[in-house]
Design a protein around this motif. Structure first.
Motif, PDB file in Angstrom:
ATOM      1  N   ASN A 192       0.811  -1.221   0.000  1.00  0.00           N
ATOM      2  CA  ASN A 192       0.000   0.000   0.000  1.00  0.00           C
ATOM      3  C   ASN A 192       0.843   1.268   0.000  1.00  0.00           C
ATOM      4  N   ILE A 193       1.899   1.242  -0.759  1.00  0.00           N
ATOM      5  CA  ILE A 193       2.730   2.427  -0.845  1.00  0.00           C
ATOM      6  C   ILE A 193       2.078   3.430  -1.778  1.00  0.00           C
ATOM      7  N   GLU A 194       1.874   4.621  -1.269  1.00  0.00           N
ATOM      8  CA  GLU A 194       1.178   5.618  -2.070  1.00  0.00           C
ATOM      9  C   GLU A 194       2.141   6.406  -2.935  1.00  0.00           C
ATOM     10  N   VAL A 195       1.810   6.477  -4.184  1.00  0.00           N
ATOM     11  CA  VAL A 195       2.596   7.269  -5.118  1.00  0.00           C
ATOM     12  C   VAL A 195       1.793   8.541  -5.387  1.00  0.00           C
ATOM     13  N   PRO A 196       2.425   9.694  -5.331  1.00  0.00           N
ATOM     14  CA  PRO A 196       1.686  10.941  -5.547  1.00  0.00           C
ATOM     15  C   PRO A 196       0.932  10.923  -6.874  1.00  0.00           C
ATOM     16  N   LEU A 197      -0.353  11.258  -6.822  1.00  0.00           N
ATOM     17  CA  LEU A 197      -1.163  11.257  -8.030  1.00  0.00           C
ATOM     18  C   LEU A 197      -0.769  12.414  -8.946  1.00  0.00           C
ATOM     19  N   PRO A 198      -0.902  12.203 -10.235  1.00  0.00           N
ATOM     20  CA  PRO A 198      -0.589  13.292 -11.165  1.00  0.00           C
ATOM     21  C   PRO A 198      -1.589  14.422 -10.994  1.00  0.00           C
ATOM     22  N   GLU A 199      -1.158  15.613 -11.305  1.00  0.00           N
ATOM     23  CA  GLU A 199      -2.042  16.766 -11.178  1.00  0.00           C
ATOM     24  C   GLU A 199      -2.819  16.985 -12.468  1.00  0.00           C
ATOM     25  N   GLY A 200      -3.979  17.601 -12.319  1.00  0.00           N
ATOM     26  CA  GLY A 200      -4.763  17.972 -13.489  1.00  0.00           C
ATOM     27  C   GLY A 200      -4.191  19.231 -14.100  1.00  0.00           C
ATOM     28  N   PRO A 201      -4.786  19.698 -15.181  1.00  0.00           N
ATOM     29  CA  PRO A 201      -4.315  20.942 -15.799  1.00  0.00           C
ATOM     30  C   PRO A 201      -4.567  22.114 -14.857  1.00  0.00           C
ATOM     31  N   ASP A 202      -3.805  23.175 -15.040  1.00  0.00           N
ATOM     32  CA  ASP A 202      -3.992  24.336 -14.177  1.00  0.00           C
ATOM     33  C   ASP A 202      -5.333  25.005 -14.440  1.00  0.00           C
ATOM     34  N   ILE A 203      -5.757  24.948 -15.667  1.00  0.00           N
ATOM     35  CA  ILE A 203      -7.006  25.657 -15.961  1.00  0.00           C
ATOM     36  C   ILE A 203      -7.746  25.013 -17.135  1.00  0.00           C
ATOM     37  N   PHE A 204      -9.065  25.010 -17.006  1.00  0.00           N
ATOM     38  CA  PHE A 204      -9.924  24.613 -18.121  1.00  0.00           C
ATOM     39  C   PHE A 204     -10.614  25.859 -18.655  1.00  0.00           C
ATOM     40  N   ARG A 262      -0.356  27.821 -22.859  1.00  0.00           N
ATOM     41  CA  ARG A 262       0.498  26.672 -23.168  1.00  0.00           C
ATOM     42  C   ARG A 262       1.895  27.119 -23.542  1.00  0.00           C
ATOM     43  N   THR A 263       1.978  28.234 -24.256  1.00  0.00           N
ATOM     44  CA  THR A 263       3.292  28.768 -24.615  1.00  0.00           C
ATOM     45  C   THR A 263       4.061  29.153 -23.358  1.00  0.00           C
ATOM     46  N   ALA A 264       3.331  29.648 -22.384  1.00  0.00           N
ATOM     47  CA  ALA A 264       3.972  30.060 -21.138  1.00  0.00           C
ATOM     48  C   ALA A 264       4.278  28.867 -20.232  1.00  0.00           C
ATOM     49  N   GLY A 265       3.948  27.658 -20.696  1.00  0.00           N
ATOM     50  CA  GLY A 265       4.261  26.465 -19.912  1.00  0.00           C
ATOM     51  C   GLY A 265       3.177  26.092 -18.926  1.00  0.00           C
ATOM     52  N   ILE A 266       1.992  26.623 -19.116  1.00  0.00           N
ATOM     53  CA  ILE A 266       0.902  26.329 -18.191  1.00  0.00           C
ATOM     54  C   ILE A 266      -0.033  25.301 -18.816  1.00  0.00           C
ATOM     55  N   PRO A 267      -0.145  24.135 -18.204  1.00  0.00           N
ATOM     56  CA  PRO A 267      -1.049  23.106 -18.745  1.00  0.00           C
ATOM     57  C   PRO A 267      -2.489  23.603 -18.725  1.00  0.00           C
ATOM     58  N   CYS A 268      -3.143  23.516 -19.858  1.00  0.00           N
ATOM     59  CA  CYS A 268      -4.527  23.980 -19.883  1.00  0.00           C
ATOM     60  C   CYS A 268      -5.313  23.189 -20.909  1.00  0.00           C
ATOM     61  N   GLU A 269      -6.600  23.071 -20.666  1.00  0.00           N
ATOM     62  CA  GLU A 269      -7.474  22.411 -21.635  1.00  0.00           C
ATOM     63  C   GLU A 269      -8.616  23.339 -21.983  1.00  0.00           C
ATOM     64  N   LYS A 270      -9.087  23.146 -23.217  1.00  0.00           N
ATOM     65  CA  LYS A 270     -10.174  23.963 -23.718  1.00  0.00           C
ATOM     66  C   LYS A 270     -11.195  23.019 -24.331  1.00  0.00           C
ATOM     67  N   ASP A 271     -12.442  23.381 -24.253  1.00  0.00           N
ATOM     68  CA  ASP A 271     -13.478  22.510 -24.798  1.00  0.00           C
ATOM     69  C   ASP A 271     -13.290  22.306 -26.302  1.00  0.00           C
ATOM     70  N   ILE A 272     -13.322  21.059 -26.724  1.00  0.00           N
ATOM     71  CA  ILE A 272     -13.299  20.782 -28.162  1.00  0.00           C
ATOM     72  C   ILE A 272     -14.407  19.786 -28.507  1.00  0.00           C
TER      73      ILE A 272
END
Length: 425
Positions: A318-330, A350-360
RNA sequence: GUGGGUGUAGCUCAGUUGGUUAGAGCGCCAGAUUGUGGCUCUGGAGGCCGUGGGUUCGAUUCCCACCAUUCACCCCA
């Protein structure tokens, strides 16, 4: 069949890949701390490399290799392990003229045609380390301590370290005589495979799991008790160093590496929680291997660590591995003008290195928000006609539900500041 | 290569003492007054009941074979 991965292979899906990243990065990091540098070797090699490097008498070579002829008529084999390929590379690239010792590590897939079971696949993954040029017991200790540290830093407890010495070719020859004397009188009582092993590789008889054979072998001479003085001294020093470093271990006289060129120290880290294939890591010294593969005599030591088994063990503990983070912004939107705005903002972020998602998906605002929630976005913003006109929007913190009015132009800066640790933004 | 277990929806599993349109939970998609997630509710999509053969009026159910999967032996990571 078309939609099934071949037997013994499997996909590593996005939902579990973070665990792989975690153990891989940790392994690289720890290996680097010890001065090991990564090497990448081919998935396939000439078949004869493995025949030499792994050993003709081994099960691996006799029945487990993926071997085929390529279109040029060469016999090619998918690597069943990593050491042989690294040794080949050592020789081919003249590493004997590099600063000594040469310390290499790798992260590979390997292939063996075997029946599948828990912790054993036909395509499997291994971390490994090979250290060339040092016959010193300190090299053995260093390699083992690397593993000890690695397991510790992953938080793995209770892996059992077993070590043994199988001597050098000289003591093994002597020992084989003694063993054959012992076995010779009892040959009639041994099973058929054992009788077969008697001439080819009598040491393997000690491994036999058949009850009647075991009974005959209780008082069989152990190789460890018959190694020569130099080998014994080497083994003593390895043990001393492990004790000094506070690395617990047991001596297991039964470890007999099947691979032909192992010498002196052999070891394994074993788990009791992950099924019958409990060897998470196996390794040892192979002072004869480089020479056997056509290089000049060079001592070496290394190990292979089964990543699937490592992950099984971590799960079982039961060793916990840190979960991945979601995008900074939708970025959600409604309407054509807003869509264009959303696209340009997304690109800036995205150019500035900020993970983001947009509705498609062309979804409703409500569905867009649901999606933002599912992908675990930190913030969400919805753009519509009024936002396009005013240049302002509500930035919503998805975990608290709070919203803040912001100027759309400032969004990149705000998120950059946020990421830099100013979580109050 | 050998032996045991298991194959029903994307996942975890019910079910049919052989009888018309095969179920749940989770997940997915959508909706619950017109532009805001998580909770709740409603609806929807999605199954040649692993494949082939046999028995039977009728098989997802019984039998056989094959395939896949899983655990174990051997051996190894």
């Amino acid at each position: 069949m078309l939609t099934m991965a071949p037997k013994g292979t499997r996909d590593i899906l996005p939902d579990e890949i973070y665990k792989w990243y975690y153990v891989e990065e940790k392994f690289r990091e720890v290996a680097n701390r010890f001065g090991f540098r990564e090497i990448r070797i081919p998935v396939f090699e000439h078949t004869e490399l493995f025949q030499r490097g792994v050993g003709d008498t081994t099960d691996i070579v006799q029945k487990e290799m993926y071997t085929f002829n390529d279109k040029g008529g060469r016999s090619i084999t998918l690597r069943p392990e990593g050491t042989a390929g690294v040794v080949r590379s050592y020789i081919q690239n003249g590493m004997s003229s590099w600063p000594q010792p040469v310390k290499l590590f790798y992260n590979i897939t390997a292939y063996r045609y075997e029946n599948v079971q828990k912790g054993r696949y036909r395509e499997f993954h291994q971390f490994g380390v090979e250290l060339f040029g040092s016959a010193d017991p300190g090299a053995d200790a260093e390699v083992i301590s690397l593993l000890h540290l690695y397991f510790n830093e992953l938080g793995i407890k209770n892996l059992k370290l077993n070590i043994n010495s199988i001597g050098c070719p000289v003591c093994r020859e002597k020992y084989n005589k003694i063993l054959k004397e012992y076995l010779g009188i009892r040959l009639g009582k041994l099973c058929e495979t054992c009788r077969d092993r008697f001439n080819r590789n009598p040491m393997r008889i000690l491994d036999c799991k058949i009850e009647s054979c075991k009974n005959e072998l209780v008082n069989a001479p152990a190789l460890l008790d018959h190694i020569c003085e130099d080998c014994a001294m080497h083994f003593d020093k390895v043990r001393e160093k492990l004790i000094t470093m506070d690395i617990p271990f047991s001596i297991d006289k039964g470890i007999v590496r099947g691979l032909d060129y192992y010498t002196r120290t052999v070891f394994e880290f074993v788990s009791e929680n992950i099924g019958s294939q409990g060897t998470v890591c196996g390794g040892g010294r192979y002072d004869g291997l480089v020479e056997a593969c056509g290089g000049s005599p060079t001592p070496g030591i290394g190990f292979g660590l089964g990543i699937e088994r490592l992950l099984l063990e971590m799960d079982s503990q039961n060793i916990e591995v840190p979960l991945p983070e979601g995008p900074d912004i939708f970025i959600g939107f409604i309407g054509e003008k807003a869509e264009k705005l959303a696209e340009s903002i997304a690109l800036k972020l995205r150019t500035a290195g900020i993970p983001c998602e947009k509705d498609i998906m062309g979804r409703s605002v409500k569905s867009q928000m649901k999606y933002a929630n599912k992908i675990n976005a930190r913030f969400a913003i919805i753009l519509g006609d009024s936002e396009v006109e005013s240049g302002k929007a509500e930035l919503k913190n998805m975990s608290t539900g709070e919203t803040k009015d912001i100027h759309i132009d400032t969004i990149v800066d705000r998120l950059l500041k946020y990421k830099q640790g100013n979580k109050n933004e």
